[in-house]
Scaffold this motif. Structure first.
Motif, PDB file in Angstrom:
ATOM      1  N   ASP A 135       0.832  -1.209   0.000  1.00 47.75           N
ATOM      2  CA  ASP A 135       0.000   0.000   0.000  1.00 47.75           C
ATOM      3  C   ASP A 135       0.865   1.258   0.000  1.00 47.75           C
ATOM      4  N   ASN A 136       2.158   1.081   0.207  1.00 50.50           N
ATOM      5  CA  ASN A 136       3.082   2.207   0.121  1.00 50.50           C
ATOM      6  C   ASN A 136       3.686   2.309  -1.273  1.00 50.50           C
ATOM      7  N   GLY A 137       3.168   1.501  -2.204  1.00 45.53           N
ATOM      8  CA  GLY A 137       3.638   1.603  -3.573  1.00 45.53           C
ATOM      9  C   GLY A 137       4.875   0.791  -3.880  1.00 45.53           C
ATOM     10  N   ARG A 138       5.437   0.158  -2.889  1.00 40.49           N
ATOM     11  CA  ARG A 138       6.671  -0.600  -3.087  1.00 40.49           C
ATOM     12  C   ARG A 138       6.358  -1.953  -3.709  1.00 40.49           C
ATOM     13  N   ILE A 139       7.110  -2.302  -4.733  1.00 41.61           N
ATOM     14  CA  ILE A 139       6.941  -3.580  -5.409  1.00 41.61           C
ATOM     15  C   ILE A 139       7.735  -4.646  -4.660  1.00 41.61           C
ATOM     16  N   SER A 140       7.106  -5.791  -4.461  1.00 38.66           N
ATOM     17  CA  SER A 140       7.757  -6.869  -3.719  1.00 38.66           C
ATOM     18  C   SER A 140       9.009  -7.365  -4.432  1.00 38.66           C
ATOM     19  N   PRO A 183     -10.579   4.527  -4.136  1.00 39.66           N
ATOM     20  CA  PRO A 183      -9.133   4.422  -3.956  1.00 39.66           C
ATOM     21  C   PRO A 183      -8.739   3.090  -3.310  1.00 39.66           C
ATOM     22  N   ILE A 184      -7.494   2.770  -3.446  1.00 36.49           N
ATOM     23  CA  ILE A 184      -6.905   1.752  -2.564  1.00 36.49           C
ATOM     24  C   ILE A 184      -6.828   2.395  -1.189  1.00 36.49           C
ATOM     25  N   PRO A 185      -7.445   1.812  -0.197  1.00 41.03           N
ATOM     26  CA  PRO A 185      -7.431   2.466   1.135  1.00 41.03           C
ATOM     27  C   PRO A 185      -6.092   2.272   1.842  1.00 41.03           C
ATOM     28  N   ARG A 186      -5.165   3.152   1.542  1.00 39.65           N
ATOM     29  CA  ARG A 186      -3.817   3.042   2.118  1.00 39.65           C
ATOM     30  C   ARG A 186      -3.826   3.172   3.639  1.00 39.65           C
ATOM     31  N   ASP A 222      -1.804   4.789   5.419  1.00 42.30           N
ATOM     32  CA  ASP A 222      -1.376   6.093   5.922  1.00 42.30           C
ATOM     33  C   ASP A 222      -2.493   7.129   5.819  1.00 42.30           C
ATOM     34  N   THR A 223      -3.682   6.692   5.494  1.00 40.27           N
ATOM     35  CA  THR A 223      -4.818   7.601   5.388  1.00 40.27           C
ATOM     36  C   THR A 223      -5.933   7.094   6.299  1.00 40.27           C
TER      37      THR A 223
END
Lengths: 672, 672, 672
Positions: B104-109, B207-210, B212-213
C-alpha cells in the motif's frame, strides 16, 4: 602533584575537537589561551569543513586553516587533521545528485546531515581525491600536524540496517559476489537457494535485500559484509593519497560497533583511532573495546572522541557523576592509548549537536568538569614518561571478536533477543574483567602466536581467515582453547553444517552433541565438577562426553545427564568446549582455573570494579588502576610502588576512591 | 502399548513436511529410514519447489520428485503433494515484474521471500496453471499421492493490513464493487459517503485504502473482503485443474487467522487443511480453531503443519515442556483430524527458517522430542481403528465465527483494544471449554439444522448469508439463541442501523436498549438472577426488559437498574440477549444452564484444563481426552472404558498426567 | 432552579455540531424537537459538506442547507456556519491532483479523509474562494446565522511532523525565507551553516527537512513556522471573503495544540473558537488553554467542540464519570466563553468517527449523559444574565506562551523528554492553579500594559515581536518578571547566544551563570531562603548572584553553593530569575509571595482542585466555581452570594461536590 613541563608535541596527548570554521577567526587566540589553561596539547580539526576548504568547485581556501594550525602550533598545541569527506558541500550534491546514498526504501538522501554520499560512487571518490590531495599538499609536511584522520565514524549508516542501496552499490555487490563465487551455481549451492525457489540464474539477479522483505540470511550477511568492504575501500583510497603526500601517520576514527571490519580496515592504516560515548552505567564495557582497539596494531592508539560529561544532539544526554570524566579519560591511557580528545572543545552554537557536552561552553566558559580536565592534564604530564615508555603487558590471553560474527548474528540471532556485542561483553567479558584477567581482543585473522589461552565464545564460523586450520595447529602446539557456546556452527556462507552441529568441534573433542535447545523462555541448571549447581544461559548443547572430561552436567530437562561443558586434551594443548554460557561466578572460576594452568594469573588482587593494567617497558614497570563503577575499590600490591599522580608511595593493600585513578610505578630494585 | 501394523496409507497419518529439493538426492534413503524409525507414514512435499520443477520457463524436471515419491511409497509412506505457486522462480518475476505484489506504500515486492505474486494477476495465474497442470499430469494418478495442497498459507499478506495494492487488484476491486452495488449512488447511500464529502461519482474513483490515510471503515472492510475473495478465486483456479486431472482430494493449508473466509474457500475444495503454531500458554486456544475447521466439512481434516517444539525463523522461538508435543499432536486427532504433520522433517540447513524446530536436525539427529514423536506414532497405530471408525459427536451446540466480523472489527474495534478472534476465544469460548461443553464453530452461512443451541457473541451483522431470516425461523422452530454483546449492530455494509441500536434484537426480544457504554476504562457490576454480583466486560448495553425476563441487572453507574442480560421466548424457541460479556464463571454457569434446558450436557465431568471429546461410530464409542495446560487433570467416566494407548481399563474417576492423553474406548455391552 | 426564558439567539449558547447532510431531510423536525428538549439554542453546521453544496463543479445546491438553517431558526436555534474547505469533493482532487498534500516521504494524500489539500496551492485556494463566496452570498445576511467558522481544526497535519511537503510549499518556503533573510549569506550566518558544510549558496537549495534526515534545528523551526504561516494565510484568504460579504463574526475552530500561531491567526479574525477533548485525568489542563484562548481577544470565545462523554473514531474512547459533562461544559463558560457546543449532536451512522460520543445516538436516543446536558442547559439559562454581563477579572498576572517556543523545543528539547506544552502546564501552570492565582496566558506579541506580574518560563527567545525591549521597559516601569528556566537562551533563529548563556538575563540581573546542567538522569537539591530544602527539576543553571538576591542555593552536586534562583530590582520593577524549575509546593509559595507583593491575591481561599473565577460587570459581580478533579472541594466566600443554579444563598465556607459547579453572584450592597 608534580608539574613536569612536556616536550613539544610529546605524548600523551590531551585535547579536543576544534571547529574554527564555526567561529570568528578573531576568537582563535582566546580559544588557545583557554586550551592552554585546560592543559591541552592537541586539537583535532577539519573533519567536516569541506565547504570552507572548497567553497566553490575548484576554489580552495586553506588560509583560515593554516592560521588555526599555525597559531595552535605556536602555542605548542599539535593538530590532528581530518579529511572533510563526511560532509560534501551542497554544490557537489547539487551537481551530482547521483552521489547521494539511497535508502533501502528507495529514498535519496538529503543535504544537511552527514555520511550521505555513497562510498562506492566513483564521482564522489574523485571529488574526495581532489580535496584530500589538496589538503595533503597543504598540511602533509606541516610540522604542527601529527596525524591524519580520514573522514569520520565510517559505518554503513543504520538506514534500516542496509547501508547504501544505490544502483552503483547494487551493481558492485553483484560483481563482487560474482568474483567471490565465480559462477552462480556455486552461490546457489553455498546458500542453499533451492529453498523457496530462490535459485538465481545470474549474479545480475541478486537483489538489494530490502528490510521490508523476509530475505535469506546468507544474502543479508553477504550484503552487509560488502557494505563494510565498501567503506574500507573508500578509506584506503584516501589513505593511499595521504601516504603518498604526507609524512604523518594516517587513521580513521571509528565507533564502538561491530558491523564494519576493524581488522581489514586497519591493514593499510597506521594508527587506530576510536570514539567512545559510553554512558555511566556502561562505562566498564569500554574496556572491551579498548582491548580490541589496542590489539589491532603494535602502536599506541588514539581515543579521538569522548565526552567530558554528556553526549547529546539537540538534547543534553545525561549528567555524569563527579569523577566520571577522570575515569573515562584514563581508561584509554591505561589500556594503550597515547591520546585522549574530547568532543568537543567549545560547544556548538548552532546545528544538530548544539547540546553536546564539551570542555568550554559556546560562550567560552569552562563546563562544570573543567577542573577535572585540568587535573587529568596534570596527571598526563606527571606520568608522561611512564606512559610513553611502557606498554600494556600481554598476559597470553586473548578473546576472539569478529565483525563477520556480528553480521551473522544480526541476521541469525538463533535465540530471541541475542545480540552479539552485548552478550559477548555482558555474559563473557565481564567475568574476565571481574577476575582481573587481562586479555587482548583479537580478530580471527590475528596471529595466535603470542597467546597461551584463547577464548572463542559466540564465534559461528571458524572459516574466516583460515582460523580452523590455524587454531587446530595452535592447540596441538600447546594452546588452550575455550570455545562455545554458539561457536563453529556456521559455514563461511552463514549456513549450517550438515554432517554435524559443528564444523570440527565434535571431531576435535570426540564428544557428540545429542540435543540442542535454546535458552528461551527458560534456563536449565547444571552441576559443575566442583559439585556446585548453577544455571547456564543463552543456549544449551547437550553433549555426550565420549572420552572427553565432563566439566558440568545438566541436572534437569531433556538434557539431564548430558555434559554442558567438557575438556579434551588435543596434542600438547586442550579444548574447553562450552555447551552453554555458564553463570557469571562459575565462568569466572573456570577462567581463573584454566588460565592459571596455562600460567596466566590475574593482573592483581583487586576489586571487581577496578581495572588494573600491568604496564612494562625497558626502564619502568608498574600498574595503571582505574575505578570504573563509581564505588570504592582496593588493590593488593605485590611490589612497593609510587603513584605518579600524587608522588605517594604504596605497599600492600591500596584503597582507591570511586572513579579514582592511580599510576603506580614499581619502585626500582625490588625483586620480581 | 499394543503395536498393530497399519495397512498401507491408512489413517491416521503422522508425518512431516519434507523438502528433498534442499538436500542431496542420495540422502533420501537415510531420511526414509529415519522416518520409519520415527513411525511416520506421510510426507508433505513440493510446496515451494517451483524452481526445481521448472528451472527454466517451459523446461520441466519431475524426475527428482518422482524419485522421492516413489521411494517414500516403497517404504509405505504416503505423499501429500503441494503446488509450488507460493514461490515463483526468478525467471518468472524477472520476465514479468508486473506479477509482483505491490504494497500500500507503492513498493513492489522482491524475489527472495514467499507470497510475493499477486493472486489476481492474469499472467501469474497462467504460469500457475501451467505448472499445476504439469504437476497434476505427473502425479494426479500416482497411487503414492493421497492428496493435494494448493499453494501455502494463503492469506492477504500483512503488508500494513492491506494485501496486494497493484493496479490489477485496484481495478478488479472497482469492478467487483460495481457489480455488487450496481450504481455509485447505491454505494454512496450504503456507506454514507456524504460524511466528509467522501461521495464518489464513479466506481473508478474508489481508492486503494492506504494505511497512511484515515479511511472509511466500510471501504476498508470492502477492500479486505475483496482481498479474501481474490485468494479464494486464486485457489479455485488451481482446484479446477486438479479436480480435472487428479483422483486425490484437494485442499489448501490455512492459518489460524480470520481475515480470509474459510467457508467460501472450502466450497470447492475437498479436504480442510490447517496449520497450527500455538505457543505453550496458548495451546488451549487451538481447540477453537479445530472446532471451526472440523465444522467446515463432513470429513476428517488434516493438521498439515505444527511443530514438535519451537517454531522459528532465524531464531528458535521458545522451548516447550516435555509432553507438549504429545498433547499438541493429539488435539487435532481428538477433534476430528486424521492427519498430523510436523513442520518440518529435517531442519533446513540454510535460509530464512533454519532455526525452526523439526523432527530431526539438519545433520540427521533426532531432536530432544524424538521419543515423544515415536510414542505418538505408536499411539496413533494402537488407536487407529477407533480413530478411523468414530467421529466427534455433535452435541447440538454451535458458536458463530465470521471472517466478515473479523474484518469489521479490525476496522471498527468499537472499544479500545478489542480484537475479535482473541476476545471470542478468551472471553467466550474459554467458558464453554472449561464447562466441557463441546461445540461446533460455524460460519453464518452454515446450516443451523443440527443445532439446538447457537451462540453468536460479537457478530455485528446478521445479514451475511441470510442469517437474519434463517436464525429467526430456527428460533421459532425451537432453537435457543445466545446473542451479544456487540451483535446485530451493523448492516452488511459495516454501518450502523438508524432505527435502533440493533437490526432486529429489540423487535425480537421486545426489549429496549436505553444506553450503551464502552467497557473502557472501567467495568460495571451486575447482579444475576441467582443473587450473585459480578462484573461484566467489554461493552455495556443497558436494557429495559419490557416483558422479557431480566437475567442480570446493573447495580452501579449510569446503567444501574437496567437489564444487562435477558431472555425472551420466541415461538418454540428463545433468545438470550447479552448486553455485556459476563465474567468467566457466570458465563459458564449461564451456558451450562441454558444448554441443559436444551438437552445439551457437558462431554464429561472433567477438569477445566482437560479436553474431553466424545467420539462415536457404528461399532465403537468412547472419549479422547487431552490435557492441554501442563497440569494434572481428572475425569469421571460414566461407563467402563479401555485406554487404547495403554490397554488399561478404567471406571469412575480417572487421573490424567500433565499433557497426558487417553483414548478411552467404552467397553462393549454396557448400557448407555 | 429558575427557568427564565431566553431571548432569541441570546448567549450563552449551548449546542452541538449538526450534520443534516448525513441524514434524511425529513428527519430535521425530529432532530429539532430533540434539540429543544435538550435545551439547545445553537448548531454548528456545514463544515464538511462541500460535496453536498457543490456536487459537481460549478453546480451549487444550498436548498437543503437553507431548509436546515431556516427550520433551526424557526425553533429559535441559531446556526454557526462552517466553510467546507477541509474536505474537497472528489471531482476537485481528481481534476487537480496537484492540490493534494504531499508527505515528507513523497507520498501524495488520498481522497477519503480530511485536511488533504495543500493550504498554499493556488488552484485549491481558488476553488475555496468560489465555494466560500457562494456560501457567504447565501448566508452572509441570514439572521439565523450568528457566526462563521472557517474550515476545521487547521493545523499542519502530523505526517511525520512536517506538514505539506509539496513542490508549491517547498518553493514558497524558499521564497519566504529569502524574503526574511534577503541574502543567503545572512541565512548562513544566522543559522551557523559552516557546521558540517551545510552552507547554502542560494535559497533554491534549501531542502524540505524530511523526518528521515538529521536536519539542522534552525531549518526545522523555520520550516514549521512557515507551515503555521501557510495555514494562517489560508484562513485569512477566506476571512477576507467572509468579511466582505457577511455581517456575522468570523473565526476558525482550533485545537489545544501549540504548533500553529494562535496570535497571528487571530489578528484578522473576529471570534476565537476552540475545541477541547481532554480526558478525565487531564481535565484540569484545559484551564490553561482557555486562559490562553480568552486572552486572544477582548470578546467572549466559543468552545466549538467538546464531548458529552467519550471522544472516539471507530472506537469509543473512554467512559467518563457522572458529572464530567457538567464540569467540562462549565469550565469554558467560567473562563470567558459564551458558547459550548458538543461534538456531535447525533452520532454518525457511518464513517471514520461513528463511535464518537454525542448528545443523542444514531437512532435518536439520548445518551446516558442526556440529563446532565439538560441540567447544563437549564443552568446556562438561569445564569445567562450574570454570564453575559460579567467578564473574567484580569488579576494583573500573565504567563507567556509561544508557538515559536513550541517549535523550538520540538526540534531542540534541550533535555531528554522535554515537551514544552506539557511541562509548561504540569510543572508551572499547575502551581498557579493550585494557588488559585488566576492568569491570562499571553503570546509574546501581546501588550504587557495590564499586567503587574508576568511569568516567562521556558521562553527560549525574547526576540519574538520585540519582547526583549518591551519587557525591559515594562520592568523598569514597575513590572515583576518571573523568568526561566530555559528562557532567553536562543536567538530568534533558534541558535545559541555566544556572548553569554542568555541574551540579556545576565546583563539585567547582574548575575553570572557559571555552570549549566540538565536535569537528567537526576535532580539536585536546593535550599530556599526560608531554610527549606527541596529538589529542582528539568534544568539547572548555577548562578553567581553578584549583587542580586539569592532566593535559593544548591546544596549538592557541582552547583553546590551557587544560586538556583535570584531576585534583582530593575528600575521600579524586578526580575525573579529561575535557574531551575522549583518543586510544586515551593513554586506555589514563591508565586503567592511575589504576586502578593505586586498586589495580586488568589481568586479565593479554595481547594486546589477547585477552579474559582472572579467575574465582574457593570451591574454584577461574583465567582464561577468548577470542581475539575472529581473530588469534594471547598471555598471560603468573602462576601455573601447566591448560587444562580440553585437560588441558594451562601456565606463563609462553601462545600462543592465532585464535578460540582456554582455560579455565585455576590449579593448587592455588601461593601467590598
Amino acid at each position: 602533584m608534580s608539574s613536569v613541563p612536556m616536550k613539544r608535541f610529546e605524548a600523551p596527548y590531551l585535547g579536543a575537537a576544534y571547529y574554527p570554521e564555526d567561529w570568528p577567526l578573531e576568537q582563535i587566540g582566546e580559544d588557545i589561551a583557554l586550551m592552554k589553561q585546560a592543559g591541552m596539547n592537541v586539537m583535532r580539526i577539519g573533519e567536516f569543513a569541506w565547504s570552507r576548504m572548497e567553497p566553490r568547485e575548484g576554489k580552495f581556501d586553506f588560509d583560515w586553516l593554516h592560521l588555526a594550525v599555525d597559531k595552535l602550533g605556536q602555542a605548542d598545541i599539535a593538530t590532528i587533521m581530518g579529511t572533510p569527506t563526511c560532509t560534501p558541500p551542497i554544490w557537489l550534491v547539487e551537481k551530482h545528485p547521483e552521489v547521494l546514498v539511497v535508502g533501502d526504501n528507495g529514498r535519496i538522501s538529503q543535504h544537511g546531515a552527514r555520511r550521505h554520499a555513497c562510498p562506492n560512487n566513483r564521482m564522489y571518490r574523485d571529488y574526495c581525491a581532489k580535496i584530500v590531495t589538496k589538503l595533503a599538499e597543504e598540511f602533509g609536511k606541516d610540522e604542527n600536524v601529527i596525524g591524519w584522520q580520514i573522514d569520520n565514524e565510517l559505518y554503513p549508516e543504520p538506514r534500516n540496517g542496509r547501508g547504501c542501496c544505490c544502483p552503483v552499490c547494487h551493481k558492485k555487490f553483484q560483481v563482487s559476489t560474482c568474483k567471490k563465487f565465480s559462477n552462480i551455481e556455486a552461490l546457489n549451492k553455498a546458500w542453499g537457494t533451492d529453498l523457496w525457489s530462490q535459485t538465481y540464474q545470474s549474479f545480475s539477479q541478486l537483489p538489494i535485500p530490502r528490510s521490508d522483505t523476509w530475505h535469506h540470511p546468507s544474502l543479508l550477511t553477504e550484503w552487509m559484509d560488502f557494505q563494510s568492504d565498501s567503506y574500507i575501500e573508500f578509506t584506503e583510497h584516501q589513505a593511499e593519497i595521504l601516504h603518498k603526500l604526507c609524512g604523518q601517520p594516517v587513521g580513521t576514527d571509528m565507533m564502538c560497533l561491530g558491523g564494519i571490519d576493524y581488522y581489514k580496515m586497519h591493514r593499510n592504516l597506521d594508527i587506530v583511532q576510536v570514539n567512545n560515548y559510553h554512558q555511566e552505567s556502561d562505562l566498564w564495557k569500554v574496556v572491551f573495546w579498548y582491548d580490541m582497539i589496542r590489539s589491532q596494531k603494535d602502536r599506541p592508539f588514539w581515543n579521538t572522541e569522548t565526552s567530558t560529561c554528556w553526549p547529546g544532539a539537540t538534547t543534553a544526554n545525561k549528567y555524569k557523576s563527579p569523577g566520571f570524566c577522570r575515569a573515562n579519560s584514563w581508561l584509554p591511557i591505561a589500556l594503550g592509548a597515547e591520546a585522549v580528545l574530547y568532543w568537543l572543545w567549545r560547544s556548538h552554537w548552532s546545528g544538530q549537536e548544539l547540546m553536546h557536552g564539551s570542555v568550554i561552553s559556546s560562550c567560552g566558559r569552562g563546563l562544570h568538569t573543567i577542573d577535572e580536565v585540568k587535573e587529568i592534564a596534570a596527571g598526563f604530564r606527571a606520568s608522561a614518561e611512564f606512559i610513553n615508555e611502557t606498554r600494556c603487558v600481554n598476559s597470553g590471553l586473548a578473546v576472539h571478536f569478529s565483525s563477520l560474527a556480528w553480521l551473522m548474528f544480526e541476521f541469525q540471532p538463533l535465540v530471541n533477543d541475542f545480540r552479539y556485542g552485548e552478550k559477548l561483553i555482558e555474559s563473557f567479558y565481564r567475568s574476565l574483567m571481574e577476575a582481573s584477567l587481562r586479555a587482548d581482543v583479537i580478530y580471527p585473522a590475528a596471529s595466535l602466536d603470542s597467546y597461551r589461552v584463547v577464548c572463542s565464545p559466540f564465534l559461528p564460523t571458524l572459516d574466516e581467515a583460515g582460523l580452523r586450520e590455524r587454531i587446530e595447529a595452535w592447540i596441538k602446539a600447546g594452546g588452550t582453547w575455550i570455545v562455545g557456546p554458539l561457536s563453529d556452527n556456521r559455514t563461511i556462507n552463514a549456513t549450517k553444517f550438515t554432517h554435524a552441529p559443528f564444523g570440527s568441534l565434535e571431531q576435535w573433542t570426540g564428544a557428540y552433541c545429542k540435543y540442542q535447545i535454546p535458552g528461551d523462555p527458560r534456563d536449565f541448571a547444571l552441576r559443575w565438577s566442583d559439585g556446585i549447581e548453577s544455571a547456564g544461559s543463552i543456549w544449551y548443547d547437550g553433549l555426550e562426553a565420549r572420552g572427553a572430561e565432563a566439566l558440568a552436567t545438566y541436572t534437569e530437562g531433556p538434557l539431564k545427564g548430558l555434559a554442558a561443558a567438557l575438556r579434551r586434551k588435543v596434542g600438547k594443548g586442550q579444548i574447553i568446549l562450552l555447551g552453554t554460557m555458564p553463570g557469571r561466578e562459575h565462568l569466572k572460576k573456570l577462567l581463573l582455573s584454566v588460565c592459571s594452568q596455562a600460567g596466566i594469573e590475574p593482573a592483581a588482587q583487586a576489586s571487581p570494579n577496578l581495572l588494573v593494567v600491568p604496564r612494562k617497558g625497558k626502564a619502568a614497570e608498574g600498574l595503571i588502576a582505574v575505578e570504573h563503577g563509581n564505588c570504592p575499590a582496593s588493590l593488593t600490591l605485590t611490589r612497593p610502588a609510587t603513584d605518579l599522580l600524587t608522588g605517594r608511595k604504596y605497599t600492600g593493600n591500596v584503597e582507591i576512591q570511586p572513579y579514582g585513578v592511580m599510576v603506580l610505578k614499581y619502585d626500582p630494585g625490588f625483586p620480581i
